[in-house]
Design a protein around this motif. Structure first.
Motif, PDB file in Angstrom:
ATOM      1  N   ASP A   1       5.627 -31.235  51.983  1.00 57.24           N
ATOM      2  CA  ASP A   1       5.459 -30.724  53.355  1.00 57.24           C
ATOM      3  C   ASP A   1       6.181 -29.529  53.859  1.00 57.24           C
ATOM      4  OD1 ASP A   1       3.979 -33.069  53.954  1.00 57.24           O
ATOM      5  OD2 ASP A   1       5.700 -34.212  54.139  1.00 57.24           O
ATOM      6  N   ILE A   2       6.363 -28.581  52.985  1.00 60.09           N
ATOM      7  CA  ILE A   2       6.968 -27.359  53.268  1.00 60.09           C
ATOM      8  C   ILE A   2       5.883 -26.287  53.064  1.00 60.09           C
ATOM      9  CG2 ILE A   2       8.680 -25.696  52.573  1.00 60.09           C
ATOM     10  CD1 ILE A   2      10.594 -27.582  51.913  1.00 60.09           C
ATOM     11  N   ALA A   3       5.627 -25.796  54.222  1.00 56.26           N
ATOM     12  CA  ALA A   3       4.745 -24.494  54.318  1.00 56.26           C
ATOM     13  C   ALA A   3       5.292 -23.063  53.995  1.00 56.26           C
ATOM     14  CB  ALA A   3       3.796 -24.371  55.332  1.00 56.26           C
ATOM     15  N   MET A   4       5.851 -22.653  52.782  1.00 57.70           N
ATOM     16  CA  MET A   4       6.663 -21.422  52.531  1.00 57.70           C
ATOM     17  C   MET A   4       5.792 -20.250  52.802  1.00 57.70           C
ATOM     18  SD  MET A   4       8.877 -20.556  49.254  1.00 57.70           S
ATOM     19  CE  MET A   4       7.609 -20.200  48.220  1.00 57.70           C
ATOM     20  N   ALA A   5       6.537 -19.394  53.753  1.00 57.06           N
ATOM     21  CA  ALA A   5       5.812 -18.261  54.237  1.00 57.06           C
ATOM     22  C   ALA A   5       6.774 -17.351  54.895  1.00 57.06           C
ATOM     23  CB  ALA A   5       4.556 -18.401  55.052  1.00 57.06           C
ATOM     24  N   PRO A   6       6.674 -16.095  54.868  1.00 57.07           N
ATOM     25  CA  PRO A   6       5.772 -15.129  54.096  1.00 57.07           C
ATOM     26  C   PRO A   6       6.414 -14.865  52.787  1.00 57.07           C
ATOM     27  CG  PRO A   6       7.151 -13.803  55.295  1.00 57.07           C
ATOM     28  CD  PRO A   6       7.484 -15.080  55.768  1.00 57.07           C
ATOM     29  N   VAL A   7       5.399 -14.536  51.814  1.00 62.44           N
ATOM     30  CA  VAL A   7       5.628 -14.614  50.462  1.00 62.44           C
ATOM     31  C   VAL A   7       5.266 -13.336  49.872  1.00 62.44           C
ATOM     32  CG1 VAL A   7       5.623 -17.045  49.917  1.00 62.44           C
ATOM     33  CG2 VAL A   7       3.489 -15.687  49.481  1.00 62.44           C
ATOM     34  N   ASP A   8       6.201 -12.761  48.750  1.00 65.42           N
ATOM     35  CA  ASP A   8       5.674 -11.578  47.820  1.00 65.42           C
ATOM     36  C   ASP A   8       5.757 -12.336  46.596  1.00 65.42           C
ATOM     37  OD1 ASP A   8       4.646  -9.447  49.022  1.00 65.42           O
ATOM     38  OD2 ASP A   8       6.562  -8.478  49.414  1.00 65.42           O
ATOM     39  N   ASP A   9       4.796 -11.619  45.483  1.00 65.69           N
ATOM     40  CA  ASP A   9       4.843 -12.144  44.218  1.00 65.69           C
ATOM     41  C   ASP A   9       4.972 -10.982  43.334  1.00 65.69           C
ATOM     42  OD1 ASP A   9       4.164 -13.243  41.739  1.00 65.69           O
ATOM     43  OD2 ASP A   9       2.880 -14.602  42.714  1.00 65.69           O
ATOM     44  N   THR A  10       6.077 -10.960  42.550  1.00 70.56           N
ATOM     45  CA  THR A  10       6.291  -9.872  41.303  1.00 70.56           C
ATOM     46  C   THR A  10       5.346  -9.627  40.405  1.00 70.56           C
ATOM     47  OG1 THR A  10       7.939 -11.406  40.390  1.00 70.56           O
ATOM     48  CG2 THR A  10       8.825  -9.560  41.839  1.00 70.56           C
ATOM     49  N   MET A  11       4.712 -10.962  40.109  1.00 69.04           N
ATOM     50  CA  MET A  11       3.711 -11.080  39.039  1.00 69.04           C
ATOM     51  C   MET A  11       2.356 -10.107  39.658  1.00 69.04           C
ATOM     52  SD  MET A  11       1.874 -14.392  37.255  1.00 69.04           S
ATOM     53  CE  MET A  11       0.963 -14.854  38.745  1.00 69.04           C
ATOM     54  N   ILE A  12       1.969 -10.377  40.685  1.00 66.60           N
ATOM     55  CA  ILE A  12       0.786  -9.836  41.352  1.00 66.60           C
ATOM     56  C   ILE A  12       1.025  -8.430  41.582  1.00 66.60           C
ATOM     57  CG2 ILE A  12      -0.853  -9.982  43.234  1.00 66.60           C
ATOM     58  CD1 ILE A  12      -0.422 -13.022  43.298  1.00 66.60           C
ATOM     59  N   VAL A  13       2.441  -8.055  42.168  1.00 68.95           N
ATOM     60  CA  VAL A  13       2.907  -6.694  42.259  1.00 68.95           C
ATOM     61  C   VAL A  13       2.592  -5.871  41.036  1.00 68.95           C
ATOM     62  CG1 VAL A  13       4.649  -5.086  42.773  1.00 68.95           C
ATOM     63  CG2 VAL A  13       4.221  -6.951  44.277  1.00 68.95           C
ATOM     64  N   SER A  14       3.187  -6.364  40.019  1.00 69.51           N
ATOM     65  CA  SER A  14       2.844  -5.869  38.587  1.00 69.51           C
ATOM     66  C   SER A  14       1.529  -5.790  38.109  1.00 69.51           C
ATOM     67  CB  SER A  14       3.710  -6.891  37.468  1.00 69.51           C
ATOM     68  OG  SER A  14       3.388  -6.129  36.130  1.00 69.51           O
TER      69      SER A  14
END
Length: 952
Positions: free
Chosen positions: A450-463
């Protein structure tokens, strides 16, 4: 009251930020943000209560930073340059916090050009010379330089006073022993250690590559900073020696920066700090004005408790997510020290967890990673969470460690639910950017709590946005953490196998000793932070921001939610199909053996090759380096074209066995025991062109137009009362080719809603028949994939010369296609990458290979990548916009379940189909706009039914 005077100096800045992050945003009756003010007031009240019960201070003052700059900025202009600005809703609370302090009739001390630490040091010096004891209420490491100091008394004073600290977060007194435990040196040498190790938060440079343990060791061995620097030239040749010599100037500068100024002019005399009874009226007026009614009742001696309701209101949400994401890495370092796992902390108490949370809020950016019991996010148990705030500034929070045996000893750790309750405000705060490596997995693990983590960035997708298809420095072109760490940081990470072992001796992560678990887990967060600092700035300089921010990043939570939704499958239907496929493969196996004249293992490439080329004598067999004949699909299709019946049977046998193992058997095993649904995992970096890929199970390779594929789709069903809705882009790649290659005939045909394959047949063959349309359809798609004359000949079962004539005719009728192919190849050869209409780059490092097979393969892929990639970008944009559009239409209960190439599958009540269909169609049709304006309309086909097969 005690005869000896005892001064308490409260580090007010630490109180403010701790108060801000402990409570949700609140506003007072006037609409002013007061969450931090309320928290600060309660904390100050509690401190006063606790100290009064302990017979503590005779004098007390709160010391604050007045501004963001001090005299140290004149010494070093980069001092504290990396600190993010305070949160937007905290700024108006600063003057109110000063009002709160004065409402308690307490002095509130601040001075331009000075930091609170300098004022604290100066007041402490004067007070101890008068014989007063001083307690500094803080946990700031810089102030630990003062701990244990006992002053020489002024004339007429019998003895000087001494200094200690009080960490109210831990309710712990800090004396010289505690300082030695933390730094390995006594308080008077703390400044030397700080000068060597630097401070990423304050941007004190220190010496690159020297962490706290090395710094402490050097100071202890040599007796101080200056002696260590002087001894460096005589040290044995090493990296440490070179760093000390090269970094001497920075270390000496850092020593000046961390030195507390103890001779400041005092803004207010010590006598004015004397504690007296708090006058009721000013405090009551303040509490009433800001709606702090429970505190007001407490002031009046009622039974009001701080946990009782107040006259405060939840603040309107402040949109800080965009600001955080645009801000990128808020604490960059020009150089980073080498990874030192010994610096990581294992967080085992609530007090230490509170401190990490407070620091993460202050930083505005935190790298995060979850450790679990399994790779499947929908089934994994959460074992712990790691955080990183900078290089080597990382921790691991164990949550479920201990042996599987119920009698096994459990190590000290914060209870999982307690820790998650504490972490939730941080993980859900718009003011703090959470950075992960494949953060979608962490989103799903945390969502199950029940934790809605935000905002997020993703190093895998940046790469992926920067380097899709690229292979750098001899390292693979993948985007996993291990590869990225090696490629960009030159670091070899600990592996799961290193920590847990492998095979029968492997242990669950929850049974790994905490010291080793901390090294592994905190390293993941540390590496993620470093990768983000390395990769994120490249987005702007290398043109990756557009695709990352507009297409890929918004999709992360959308795909995560789709995975959690899953899709229901009919176990009985799948079992029935498995039985049918087993019977059919058995029949085919017997027929293949009969044709071959002997039994053999059809699934063995070696045995099959020997049968086809040695025993049966078919021509064209090619042996690889292993000495075995190749029996891949292309070889079998070529044999089939030559009339080899056995090749047809083997191809059919392979398809059925693959479908049985991959789908009808695997889907039954994949049904989640709790949800009764199948939850596939989508990869946002699985295909170079940007298409999503699906695994565990793979739902994207089910045959589309065959009867067997339809039967498998029939097993995907809706819950009772619901239907499945399939929305499919019609011929989107051909439409994009018409636009990108600027082909007037094709654009006109799409604008008129014509049958594009019939139009192509008419252009090429002069007539439209069933056969010419089928050939035109094959050619339309094959040309876009850069097919050769031989490849087209095999597909159409014609001679190579006839296939070449068809290609020539196609280019004559549609010269724009040929021009597009030539220009695309020329561009890719020149730049090394192709680009979609939305700016997605796909790299082709082998486009100039001397190996003909490699070069031609790259050329074919390069021709198609801009078209297929643009198609993938469009459907991703549609997916990101879909749920907001449905929610705006009052259809937020509609679930988007699957994305399969150009198709989206939804589940919804049958009664909502009429309302949802036009919303879904509009979002998909307009997905390219406003970023890209297409010359052709995007056609959408929608179908519904009780099963996917019926809807498709």
């Amino acid at each position: 009251m005690a005869d000896k005077q005892h001064l308490y100096l409260v580090d007010g800045s630490a109180y403010i930020f701790r108060a801000y992050h402990r409570l949700p945003p609140l506003t007072d009756p006037q609409g002013t943000p007061v969450g931090a003010v309320y928290g600060y007031t309660t904390m100050l009240w509690k401190l006063a209560d606790d100290l009064d019960k302990a017979d503590g201070p005779t004098h007390l003052a709160v010391i604050l930073d007045k501004g963001s700059t001090s005299f140290r900025n004149e010494i070093y202009d980069q001092y504290k340059a990396n600190r993010p600005p305070p949160p937007e809703d905290l700024v108006p609370q600063f003057p109110l916090i000063r009002d709160a302090t004065r409402a308690f009739s307490l002095p509130c001390i601040e001075e331009d050009g000075l930091e609170a630490d300098d004022l604290i040091a100066s007041y402490a010096r004067v007070a101890t010379r008068r014989g007063w004891d001083v307690t500094i209420v803080s946990s700031d490491k810089d102030l630990m330089q003062l701990v244990g100091r006992c002053a020489e008394p002024d004339d007429g004073v019998p003895e000087g006073g001494c200094i200690d600290m009080l960490d109210t977060m831990k309710n712990q007194r800090i004396g010289p022993d505690e300082v030695v435990e933390k730094f390995g040196v006594p308080p008077e040498l703390v400044g030397d250690v700080l000068a060597l190790m630097g401070d990423s938060v304050d941007n004190v440079p220190g010496i690159f590559g020297i962490g706290p343990k090395t710094a402490s060791k050097l100071v202890v061995e040599h007796g101080g900073l200056a002696a260590a620097l002087d001894a460096a030239p005589e040290m044995k040749k090493s990296k440490l020696r070179d760093r000390l010599i090269e970094g001497r100037e920075m270390a000496e500068l850092s020593r000046v920066l961390v030195q507390l100024k103890e001779d400041c002019e005092l803004p207010m005399p010590l006598e004015d700090f004397k504690l007296t009874t708090v006058p009721r009226d000013p405090l009551a007026a303040f509490l009433e004005k800001h709606g702090f009614t429970s505190l007001l009742r407490r002031l009046d001696g009622g039974n009001g408790s701080l946990s009782r309701p107040t006259n405060l209101h939840p603040a309107k949400p402040v949109n800080k997510g965009a600001e955080a994401s645009q801000g990128g890495n808020r604490q960059p370092l020009p150089q980073m020290p080498e990874i030192d796992r010994s610096t990581y902390e294992c967080v085992q108490t609530i007090e230490r967890l509170e401190r990490w949370i407070e620091r993460a809020f202050a930083a505005g950016l935190v790298a995060i990673d979850t450790e679990t019991s399994a790779l499947d996010a929908m089934r994994a148990d959460l074992a712990g969470i790691s955080l990183a705030l900078g290089p080597n500034d990382a921790c691991y929070i164990p949550l479920a460690h201990g042996g599987s045996d119920m009698f096994a000893e459990r190590p000290q750790q914060v209870a999982r639910e307690t820790a998650l309750t504490m972490l939730r405000p941080l993980l859900e705060s718009d003011a703090v950017l959470k950075v992960g490596q494949n953060v979608k997995y962490d989103l799903n693990v945390l969502a199950r709590h029940d934790i809605a983590m935000a905002p997020v960035d993703d190093t895998m997708i940046v790469s992926f946005a920067l380097d899709a298809g690229r292979s750098l420095d001899g390292i693979g072109g993948g985007h996993g953490m291990d590869e990225l760490a090696q490629r960009h940081l030159g670091h070899t990470t600990l592996t799961f196998k290193d920590i847990c072992g492998s095979g029968k001796k492997a242990i669950p992560f929850g049974e790994v000793p905490l010291d080793r678990a901390t090294e592994y887990a905190a390293e993941d967060a540390d590496v993620t932070w470093r990768l983000y600092a390395n990769l994120k700035p490249r987005l702007a300089t290398e043109g990756g921001s557009r695709i990352y921010q507009r297409v890929d990043r918004p999709l992360i939570p959308v795909v995560a939610q789709m995975e959690r939704h899953g899709i229901k499958v009919d176990r009985g239907q799948l079992a029935k199909l498995s039985e049918e496929f087993a019977a059919e493969t058995g029949r085919l196996e017997a027929e293949i053996h009969a044709i071959a004249g002997a039994a053999f293992t059809i699934g063995s490439p070696k045995q099959l090759g020997d049968v086809l080329f040695d025993k049966m004598g078919y021509k064209g067999g090619r042996k690889g380096k292993s000495g075995q004949y190749s029996t891949d699909q292309a070889i079998l299709e070529r044999l089939s074209a030559q009339g080899a019946e056995i090749a047809d049977k083997v191809l059919e046998w392979r398809q059925l066995t693959k479908l049985k193992s991959t789908y009808t058997d695997a889907l039954q095993a994949a049904i989640h025991p709790d949800t009764g649904r199948v939850h596939t995992s989508y990869s946002l970096v699985g295909a170079q062109t940007g298409r999503l890929s699906s695994t565990d199970p793979n739902l994207q390779n089910i045959p589309i137009r065959t009867e067997i594929g339809r039967q498998i789709r029939e097993a995907f069903v809706a819950e009772d009362g619901n239907v499945l809705l399939a929305a499919d882009y019609s011929q989107i790649e051909l439409r994009l080719a018409a636009h990108m290659a600027d082909v007037p005939e094709l654009k006109q045909a799409f604008a008129n809603g014509e049958d594009i394959h019939a139009r192509t047949a008419a252009e090429m063959f002069g007539e439209v028949t069933r056969d010419t349309r089928a050939s035109a359809k094959t050619i339309n798609f094959a040309i876009l994939y850069g097919i050769s004359r031989w490849g087209l000949a095999a597909r159409l079962k014609v001679e190579a010369d006839e296939a070449q004539a068809m290609i020539d005719t196609y280019f004559q009728r549609f010269p724009g296609i040929q021009r597009y192919i030539m220009e695309t190849l020329e561009t890719v050869r020149e730049r090394g990458y192709s680009e979609t209409l939305f700016g997605r780059k796909t790299w082709f490092p082998r486009i100039g290979s001397k190996n003909q097979t490699e070069r031609q393969g790259s050329e074919r892929a390069a021709i198609n990548a801009p078209i297929q990639g643009t198609s993938a970008d469009i459907i991703k944009r549609a997916m990101a916009r879909m749920m907001p559009a449905l929610e705006a239409a009052g259809l937020g209960h509609v679930r988007m379940l699957l994305q399969v190439h150009d198709e989206l599958v939804f589940e919804l009540p049958a009664t909502d189909v009429a309302a949802a269909s036009p919303v879904i169609e509009r979002v998909m049709a307009e997905a390219a706009t406003p970023a890209v304006s297409l010359d052709v309309p995007l056609g959408i086909e929608i179908g519904t039914g009780a099963s996917w097969g019926q809807a498709h």
